[in-house]
Each structure stands twice: as structure tokens, then as C-alpha cells.
Design an enzyme around this catalytic site. Structure first.
Site, PDB file in Angstrom:
ATOM      1  CB  SER A   1      37.849  41.752  45.965  1.00  0.00           C
ATOM      2  OG  SER A   1      38.871  41.931  46.914  1.00  0.00           O
TER       3      SER A   1
ATOM      4  CG  ASP B   1      36.155  45.201  53.486  1.00  0.00           C
ATOM      5  OD1 ASP B   1      37.367  45.405  53.694  1.00  0.00           O
ATOM      6  OD2 ASP B   1      35.667  45.131  52.347  1.00  0.00           O
TER       7      ASP B   1
ATOM      8  CG  HIS C   1      36.913  41.964  51.314  1.00  0.00           C
ATOM      9  ND1 HIS C   1      37.040  43.293  50.942  1.00  0.00           N
ATOM     10  CD2 HIS C   1      37.500  41.247  50.320  1.00  0.00           C
ATOM     11  CE1 HIS C   1      37.661  43.367  49.793  1.00  0.00           C
ATOM     12  NE2 HIS C   1      37.950  42.131  49.389  1.00  0.00           N
TER      13      HIS C   1
END
Length: 322
Positions: free
Chosen positions: A155, A246, A276
Site C-alpha cells: 500500500s 481497490d 486493498h
């Protein structure tokens, strides 16, 4: 495709902690929740030790994982997730122990400074300085002469992977032999507003970006938006994993394709039914376990002398599964 049942269960459980979304929850509370949710380490490893990396910005804490007493092992620098505002060394302890052992690599996990207390470029500066420290072969890492080295992250940490690769190239500093990014956002824009969950909404993305960048910085810099760089040549071989659900998915996949067109050897895979943040949840999600195995394979083939290395083809390179 909707979230898989297992992924939906995780999203529903997370929603009980922040029913108003992450951006609707005080940051101090989000940090507390993330700290409490860290998985306690249970996997024995030869060594897990802390160190302080001296830099021009102050000491940066790191945690070093060594799978065995063997010297000359490859080294992987890991950058954690958390929207540039949360997270730390305990966040991925169990995951990184397993990765160190499975890939037979030394891992250096970086406790970079967090926004908004330390906005951009603090996190990037810390990660670059730690990388230079690793390349200087410090005694804390043991013998690393001739060892191959990579950068990896999830991320926000995956975004730092993209940015750091570009910045090291631009500054003429030693380059990684490989890069691994789990759904690192390649552009500060919402490319898939339809793919939102309570674990990451478009409003959450904007909120994190605002906290990280501040109001006085132009977001057009490739060191904030790696996808805005015109030249993507000369970057390390890459493994890029994306999640189907996402809100920034397509922009990141386009960045991976652009790296490929610029001559970088790239493995990219989209994990269907995943959100995500799934990548390190190996205890709960089968696709996370699959990504773990693929990451191990990629690191082994990229970093170990018995693998192909940078002078031969990477297994599955330019393999697009999306």
C-alpha cells in the site's frame, strides 16, 4: 466480481471498528486500532533484532530479520502500509518472519516517519537513507559483500517502492536488483470509484493523501505520483500485485504496463475478489497465501545466485494476469 466471502467477512469485521469509514475516524483512534490488530509473532526465526539507522534527519528505527547464520544472504528492505499516517515495526512481524525464512533473505523493516506530524518527503527520505545504509554493508547486517538487494512494500509502502526506485535512478545512487509492490498507489487519483469498501473509500484515499502531502506541495512530482514520470526506463525488475476491489487499481496497473513498455521486466497480477489491504492477511485469505508464494518465487529468482538474477530472464517476467 464481488468480494469473496472470506474477504467480505474481513471487511465487515473492520467496519465494526470504523463504521463511519477511516477518514471519519480520528487518526489517533485508527492508530490504536491498527496497533491492537497486529498479529503476535509465533514463527521462530534465527534472529529478529532492532537497530537505529543514523541519518541526516535523525535516527530511523528498523527491525532486522535473519533466517539463519549464513552470511552473504540477499537483503530486502520492507516498507509497511498505513496511508503514510499509521503503522510501524510490529505491524508485519509475523509475516516478515515467514517471508525471511521462505525466501532465505535478510529483511530490514523500516519504521519511517509518519504524517501529518512528518509530511512528505519525510517517509521517502527515511527509506532512501535506510537503503543507502544497507548498501554501505553495516555490521548489523553481517557480511553482505556481493549480496543482491531488493525493496518491497504494501500500500503506502508499495508507493514508496515505486517512488524510491525512480529517485535512486535519478540521483545516481545504487539501484535495487528487484522491486515488489502490493497495490502501491501509482497516482494520487481515484481511477476506480466503483471499487470501494469500508477498508478504503475514495474519501479515505483523498484524506490520507492530504495528510501526507500537506497543502503547500504540488502533487505533480513523480516522487508523489510515480505515474506522472515521463521516463520509466532503467527501473528494477518488478512484481506488482493489485486487488480487484481497490479505488486506485487501474492507475497502478497502467503504471506497471508503462514500466513494461519502457523495458522493465514486470510480473503483474490482479487478485480477483480481493480488496486493498489483503496481501499480508495470509492466515485468513487463500489469495494472500498465493501472493506470498509468488513473492517468494520472485525474490528467489531475482536475488539468489542460483536463480536467474539480473543477467537472465526472470521466471514469468512480463507476465500479465488481470
Amino acid at each position: 466480481m464481488p468480494l469473496s466471502p472470506a474477504a467480505q467477512h474481513i471487511v465487515d469485521a473492520a467496519a465494526t471498528h470504523f463504521p463511519n469509514s477511516m477518514s471519519g475516524t480520528p487518526l489517533v483512534e485508527l492508530r490504536r486500532i491498527l496497533e491492537q490488530s497486529a498479529v503476535p509473532p509465533t514463527t521462530p526465526i534465527f534472529e529478529s533484532r532492532g537497530a537505529l539507522v543514523p541519518t541526516s534527519f535523525g535516527d530511523v528505527p528498523v527491525r532486522i530479520y535473519r533466517p539463519s547464520p549464513e552470511q552473504g544472504l540477499p537483503v530486502v528492505q520492507w516498507m509497511h502500509s498505513g496511508g503514510f499516517t499509521m503503522g510501524g515495526l510490529d505491524q508485519n512481524e509475523e509475516y516478515l518472519r515467514k517471508l525471511s525464512i521462505a525466501a532465505n533473505v535478510v529483511i530490514v523493516s523500516v519504521d519511517y516517519r509518519l504524517a501529518p506530524e512528518n509530511p512528505y518527503p519525510a517517509a521517502l527520505d527515511d527509506c532512501r537513507e535506510v537503503w543507502c545504509w544497507i548498501k554501505a554493508r553495516p555490521a548489523e547486517l553481517g557480511e553482505t559483500i556481493g549480496a543482491r538487494m531488493a525493496i518491497a512494500g504494501e500500500s503506502a509502502g508499495g508507493t514508496i517502492v515505486f517512488v524510491l526506485s525512480q529517485q535512486l535512478r535519478d540521483m545516481g545512487l545504487p539501484m535495487p536488483d528487484a522491486q515488489v509492490s502490493f497495490y502501491g498507489t501509482a497516482e494520487m487519483r481515484i481511477s476506480n470509484p466503483e471499487h470501494s469498501t469500508s477498508m478504503l473509500t475514495p474519501a479515505d484515499c483523498e484524506w490520507f493523501w492530504d495528510l501526507y502531502v500537506g497543502s503547500d506541495v504540488k502533487r505533480s512530482s513523480p516522487y508523489l505520483n510515480p505515474g506522472s514520470a515521463r521516463d520509466l526506463s532503467g527501473l528494477p525488475p518488478a512484481l506488482v500485485a493489485t486487488a480487484e476491489i481497490d479505488p486506485t487499481r487501474d492507475a497502478t496497473e497502467e503504471y506497471a504496463h508503462r514500466m513494461m513498455r519502457a523495458g522493465t521486466r514486470v510480473e503483474i497480477e490482479r487478485y480477483e475478489g480481493m480488496m486493498h489491504g489483503f496481501g499480508t492477511l495470509t492466515a485468513a485469505l487463500e489469495p494472500a497465501r498465493q501472493l506470498f508464494e509468488r513473492t517468494v518465487d520472485f525474490l528467489q529468482s531475482s536475488l539468489h545466485p542460483a536463480g536467474s538474477g539480473s543477467d537472465g530472464p526472470i521466471r514469468g517476467s512480463n507476465d500479465v494476469r488481470s
